[in-house]
Scaffold this active site. Structure first.
Site, PDB file in Angstrom:
ATOM      1  N   SER A   9     -53.060 -25.910 -19.627  1.00 49.63           N
ATOM      2  CA  SER A   9     -52.055 -25.732 -20.106  1.00 49.63           C
ATOM      3  C   SER A   9     -52.390 -24.717 -21.309  1.00 49.63           C
ATOM      4  O   SER A   9     -53.161 -25.316 -22.323  1.00 49.63           O
ATOM      5  CB  SER A   9     -51.162 -26.847 -20.926  1.00 49.63           C
ATOM      6  N   HIS A  42     -50.804 -23.491 -16.499  1.00 53.56           N
ATOM      7  CA  HIS A  42     -49.672 -23.956 -17.086  1.00 53.56           C
ATOM      8  C   HIS A  42     -49.037 -23.299 -18.295  1.00 53.56           C
ATOM      9  O   HIS A  42     -49.771 -23.424 -19.218  1.00 53.56           O
ATOM     10  CB  HIS A  42     -49.903 -25.427 -17.120  1.00 53.56           C
ATOM     11  N   ASP A  74     -46.133 -23.359 -21.165  1.00 52.56           N
ATOM     12  CA  ASP A  74     -45.261 -24.116 -21.819  1.00 52.56           C
ATOM     13  C   ASP A  74     -44.197 -23.376 -22.658  1.00 52.56           C
ATOM     14  O   ASP A  74     -44.598 -22.885 -23.693  1.00 52.56           O
ATOM     15  CB  ASP A  74     -45.711 -25.353 -22.753  1.00 52.56           C
ATOM     16  N   MET A 102     -40.949 -23.351 -25.096  1.00 51.65           N
ATOM     17  CA  MET A 102     -40.350 -24.174 -26.124  1.00 51.65           C
ATOM     18  C   MET A 102     -39.316 -23.601 -26.833  1.00 51.65           C
ATOM     19  O   MET A 102     -39.564 -22.735 -27.095  1.00 51.65           O
ATOM     20  CB  MET A 102     -41.131 -25.306 -26.859  1.00 51.65           C
ATOM     21  N   HIS A 128     -43.524 -23.921 -17.349  1.00 51.68           N
ATOM     22  CA  HIS A 128     -42.604 -25.337 -17.670  1.00 51.68           C
ATOM     23  C   HIS A 128     -41.635 -25.124 -18.663  1.00 51.68           C
ATOM     24  O   HIS A 128     -42.176 -24.809 -19.864  1.00 51.68           O
ATOM     25  CB  HIS A 128     -43.754 -26.270 -18.043  1.00 51.68           C
ATOM     26  N   MET A 156     -39.063 -26.167 -21.299  1.00 55.23           N
ATOM     27  CA  MET A 156     -38.704 -27.130 -22.060  1.00 55.23           C
ATOM     28  C   MET A 156     -37.519 -26.620 -23.143  1.00 55.23           C
ATOM     29  O   MET A 156     -37.797 -26.429 -24.232  1.00 55.23           O
ATOM     30  CB  MET A 156     -39.599 -27.767 -22.929  1.00 55.23           C
ATOM     31  N   MET A 185     -43.372 -36.468 -16.964  1.00 52.93           N
ATOM     32  CA  MET A 185     -43.860 -36.091 -18.279  1.00 52.93           C
ATOM     33  C   MET A 185     -44.665 -37.573 -18.775  1.00 52.93           C
ATOM     34  O   MET A 185     -44.076 -38.438 -18.607  1.00 52.93           O
ATOM     35  CB  MET A 185     -43.045 -35.789 -19.216  1.00 52.93           C
ATOM     36  N   GLY A 189     -48.992 -30.482 -27.665  1.00 50.98           N
ATOM     37  CA  GLY A 189     -50.254 -30.788 -27.038  1.00 50.98           C
ATOM     38  C   GLY A 189     -50.676 -31.915 -27.734  1.00 50.98           C
ATOM     39  O   GLY A 189     -50.443 -32.288 -29.025  1.00 50.98           O
ATOM     40  N   ASP A 232     -48.011 -34.373 -16.501  1.00 45.60           N
ATOM     41  CA  ASP A 232     -48.134 -33.550 -17.535  1.00 45.60           C
ATOM     42  C   ASP A 232     -48.206 -34.439 -18.914  1.00 45.60           C
ATOM     43  O   ASP A 232     -47.327 -35.055 -19.390  1.00 45.60           O
ATOM     44  CB  ASP A 232     -47.182 -32.435 -17.844  1.00 45.60           C
ATOM     45  N   GLY A 233     -49.382 -34.443 -19.832  1.00 50.20           N
ATOM     46  CA  GLY A 233     -49.402 -34.959 -21.176  1.00 50.20           C
ATOM     47  C   GLY A 233     -50.413 -36.334 -21.382  1.00 50.20           C
ATOM     48  O   GLY A 233     -50.315 -37.138 -20.427  1.00 50.20           O
ATOM     49  N   GLY A 234     -51.338 -35.883 -22.120  1.00 52.60           N
ATOM     50  CA  GLY A 234     -52.546 -36.739 -22.282  1.00 52.60           C
ATOM     51  C   GLY A 234     -53.442 -36.976 -21.228  1.00 52.60           C
ATOM     52  O   GLY A 234     -53.916 -38.062 -21.240  1.00 52.60           O
ATOM     53  N   GLY A 245     -53.984 -29.738 -21.304  1.00 56.01           N
ATOM     54  CA  GLY A 245     -54.259 -28.961 -22.423  1.00 56.01           C
ATOM     55  C   GLY A 245     -55.476 -28.857 -23.357  1.00 56.01           C
ATOM     56  O   GLY A 245     -56.652 -28.406 -23.124  1.00 56.01           O
TER      57      GLY A 245
END
Ligand code: DX5
Ligand code: ZN
Length: 217
Positions: free
Chosen positions: A7, A32, A34, A36, A65, A67, A138, A145, A176-178, A198
């Protein structure tokens, strides 16, 4: 096959193409991106002109992605800008708009993904799953991030894997995430095949070893 999607939210935006070339040569399959809007999520990142520039600068697969609120307004513009896959959020629009956005993306000849936030149950995907190329689960609240992986999302990943296997086996399952070398093992065991990361990639000096560690965990 596991695909890794770095990401760029955690990349150095003043030297973005260097970071992108770095993860490309390190073997990342997707890039990826993002997007937003400061509305659907409490943060603002990048948009259509950046995707357009990146399309000229790299041949990597662009995994966009969104958002953003009411994504049906913008999906065609992201396709035209050069996205290979456009993923938007189920929570960001009404059911008829979801079908409209899916059709618009497919009409452009691009892949379509639908994403759900941590509090959204897997069952909400059911009306759409036959029409999707990818589901994105998610594992943090979208917007930033570097957040911690939510372990309580693992059963949902496994449920979505079951739904995909039963209804549309060629659909990809992205998480996606962590994601880091520890959480990636659990996520793969739960059935994901595309891992977004990311901080755990761009926060490391050696991107190749970061990617390989996440892939092979
Ligand atoms: C969060 C974004 C993620 C984010 C992941 O809203 O959708 O793609 O960049 O970052 P890490 O891997 O650092 O959690
Ligand atoms: Zn993302």
């Amino acid at each position: 096959m596991i695909k890794i999607a770095p990401s760029i939210l955690s990349a150095d935006f003043s030297a973005l193409i260097n970071d992108i070339n770095d993860v490309k040569s390190a073997g990342a399959e997707y890039l990826h991106i993002d997007v937003m809007d400061g509305n659907f999520v409490p943060n603002i990142s990048i948009g259509i002109p950046v995707v357009k520039s990146l399309r000229k600068a790299t041949d990597m697969f662009l995994d966009v992605h969104l958002m953003i609120d009411r994504p049906q307004r913008y999906v065609k513009a992201f396709c035209d800008a050069g996205a290979d896959l456009v993923t938007f959020h189920l929570e960001a629009c009404q059911p008829q708009d979801i079908f409209e956005a899916i059709s618009a993306i497919k009409l452009c000849g691009k892949k379509v993904g639908l994403s759900i936030k941590p509090k959204t149950p897997a069952v909400t995907l059911l009306p759409y799953i036959l029409n999707l190329d990818l589901v994105l689960v998610m594992t943090v609240e979208p917007g930033f991030g570097g957040q911690s992986f939510m372990n309580d999302q693992l059963p949902k990943i496994a449920t979505v894997r079951q739904m995909i296997n039963n209804m549309n086996p060629s659909c990809e399952l992205e998480v996606d995430g962590g994601i880091d070398p520890i959480t990636s093992k659990l996520i793969k065991e739960a059935g994901a095949n595309v891992l977004v990361a990311g901080n755990a990639i761009f926060g490391q000096e050696n991107r190749k070893s970061a990617i390989e560690t996440i892939r092979n965990a």
